[in-house]
Write a protein that holds these residues in place. Structure first.
Motif, PDB file in Angstrom:
ATOM      1  N   LYS A 102      15.246   0.562  -4.884  1.00  0.00           N
ATOM      2  CA  LYS A 102      14.795   1.969  -5.269  1.00  0.00           C
ATOM      3  C   LYS A 102      13.588   1.684  -6.496  1.00  0.00           C
ATOM      4  N   LEU A 103      13.953   0.836  -7.448  1.00  0.00           N
ATOM      5  CA  LEU A 103      12.777   0.653  -8.345  1.00  0.00           C
ATOM      6  C   LEU A 103      11.254   0.356  -7.797  1.00  0.00           C
ATOM      7  N   CYS A 104      11.361  -0.565  -6.793  1.00  0.00           N
ATOM      8  CA  CYS A 104      10.073  -0.833  -6.017  1.00  0.00           C
ATOM      9  C   CYS A 104       9.649   0.251  -5.055  1.00  0.00           C
ATOM     10  N   SER A 105      10.552   1.115  -4.706  1.00  0.00           N
ATOM     11  CA  SER A 105      10.046   2.430  -4.082  1.00  0.00           C
ATOM     12  C   SER A 105       9.466   3.369  -4.735  1.00  0.00           C
ATOM     13  N   PHE A 106      10.134   3.615  -6.091  1.00  0.00           N
ATOM     14  CA  PHE A 106       9.652   4.488  -7.300  1.00  0.00           C
ATOM     15  C   PHE A 106       8.261   4.103  -7.557  1.00  0.00           C
ATOM     16  N   ALA A 107       8.200   2.433  -7.716  1.00  0.00           N
ATOM     17  CA  ALA A 107       6.716   2.147  -8.314  1.00  0.00           C
ATOM     18  C   ALA A 107       5.725   2.384  -7.154  1.00  0.00           C
ATOM     19  N   ARG A 108       6.152   2.374  -5.888  1.00  0.00           N
ATOM     20  CA  ARG A 108       4.955   2.487  -5.059  1.00  0.00           C
ATOM     21  C   ARG A 108       4.707   4.216  -4.922  1.00  0.00           C
ATOM     22  N   ALA A 109       5.884   4.878  -4.969  1.00  0.00           N
ATOM     23  CA  ALA A 109       5.564   6.451  -4.853  1.00  0.00           C
ATOM     24  C   ALA A 109       4.909   6.992  -6.211  1.00  0.00           C
ATOM     25  N   PRO A 118       5.441  -5.881  -7.336  1.00  0.00           N
ATOM     26  CA  PRO A 118       5.754  -5.216  -6.189  1.00  0.00           C
ATOM     27  C   PRO A 118       4.354  -4.849  -5.361  1.00  0.00           C
ATOM     28  N   LEU A 119       3.479  -3.985  -6.495  1.00  0.00           N
ATOM     29  CA  LEU A 119       2.207  -3.724  -5.844  1.00  0.00           C
ATOM     30  C   LEU A 119       1.465  -4.599  -5.436  1.00  0.00           C
ATOM     31  N   SER A 120       1.096  -5.515  -6.044  1.00  0.00           N
ATOM     32  CA  SER A 120       0.111  -6.476  -5.899  1.00  0.00           C
ATOM     33  C   SER A 120       0.553  -7.427  -4.570  1.00  0.00           C
ATOM     34  N   ARG A 121       2.063  -7.593  -4.320  1.00  0.00           N
ATOM     35  CA  ARG A 121       2.604  -8.382  -3.469  1.00  0.00           C
ATOM     36  C   ARG A 121       2.252  -7.657  -2.104  1.00  0.00           C
ATOM     37  N   ILE A 122       2.524  -6.262  -2.228  1.00  0.00           N
ATOM     38  CA  ILE A 122       2.554  -5.604  -0.985  1.00  0.00           C
ATOM     39  C   ILE A 122       0.995  -5.434  -0.444  1.00  0.00           C
ATOM     40  N   ALA A 123       0.122  -5.028  -1.673  1.00  0.00           N
ATOM     41  CA  ALA A 123      -1.150  -4.876  -1.076  1.00  0.00           C
ATOM     42  C   ALA A 123      -1.871  -6.086  -0.564  1.00  0.00           C
ATOM     43  N   PHE A 124      -1.478  -7.307  -1.224  1.00  0.00           N
ATOM     44  CA  PHE A 124      -2.229  -8.513  -0.851  1.00  0.00           C
ATOM     45  C   PHE A 124      -1.449  -8.923   0.705  1.00  0.00           C
ATOM     46  N   ALA A 125      -0.095  -8.819   0.974  1.00  0.00           N
ATOM     47  CA  ALA A 125       0.525  -9.068   2.123  1.00  0.00           C
ATOM     48  C   ALA A 125       0.025  -8.221   3.155  1.00  0.00           C
ATOM     49  N   GLU A 126      -0.004  -7.062   2.900  1.00  0.00           N
ATOM     50  CA  GLU A 126      -0.451  -6.178   4.197  1.00  0.00           C
ATOM     51  C   GLU A 126      -1.819  -6.298   4.569  1.00  0.00           C
ATOM     52  N   SER A 127      -2.850  -6.688   3.586  1.00  0.00           N
ATOM     53  CA  SER A 127      -4.165  -6.841   3.626  1.00  0.00           C
ATOM     54  C   SER A 127      -4.570  -7.991   4.515  1.00  0.00           C
ATOM     55  N   GLU A 128      -3.634  -9.230   4.118  1.00  0.00           N
ATOM     56  CA  GLU A 128      -3.906 -10.404   4.784  1.00  0.00           C
ATOM     57  C   GLU A 128      -3.146 -10.571   6.324  1.00  0.00           C
ATOM     58  N   LEU A 129      -2.179  -9.682   6.312  1.00  0.00           N
ATOM     59  CA  LEU A 129      -1.454  -9.161   7.843  1.00  0.00           C
ATOM     60  C   LEU A 129      -2.666  -8.689   8.618  1.00  0.00           C
TER      61      LEU A 129
END
Length: 158
Positions: free
Chosen positions: A11-18, A82-93
């Protein structure tokens, strides 16, 4: 109802993304589905929890939170990872899938991640791995929103 200890990180990670997607005009990452997946009630509850230094007893009766008070804590302690991890992972994917064709993406501790619904490349087979209670909560939210789970997505409780 999901046990809080199994879901607070999700929920914290989702809140941060939202929060980031709703408020940052030039943010590093846009998870335009995070707020919907959380729902306004849960978004407000997590915001109040952050505002009150994670002391749930202080937020009793509050209906909203002060974004200015939340922003500092969120920006310094919660959002960067979470923001940097997700942005990086999705870009690389995306680059990998473009160069190599069909592939698999395993999201360990998927929580309330919305990639499965934001992803337009159906050649990426997605496996969401998480605690059964967290996954059950997420699937309940997905059903409540009437979202159709893409055929290239598999939920793996563990």
């Amino acid at each position: 109802m999901i046990a809080e200890r199994e879901s607070i990180t999700a929920k914290l990670c989702s809140f941060a993304r939202a929060y980031h997607s709703l408020g940052e005009s030039k943010g590093m990452f846009n998870d335009f589905l995070a707020y919907d997946l959380m729902g306004s009630e849960e978004y407000g509850r997590i915001g109040r929890l952050i505002e009150n230094d994670f002391d749930d007893s202080k937020s009793h009766g509050q209906l909203s939170f002060n974004p200015a008070k939340v922003y500092r804590k969120l920006d310094r302690y919660i959002s960067p990872i979470p923001l940097s991890r997700i942005a990086f992972a999705e870009s690389e994917l995306a680059s990998f899938a473009k160069e190599n064709g069909p592939c698999q993406y395993v999201i360990c501790g998927a929580g309330m991640d919305s990639f499965s619904f934001r992803n337009k490349n159906r050649n990426i087979k997605i496996f969401e791995v998480d605690h059964p209670d967290t996954q059950r909560y997420k699937l309940q939210r997905i059903r409540k929103l009437n979202w159709e789970i893409p055929s290239n997505v598999t939920y793996c409780p563990c």
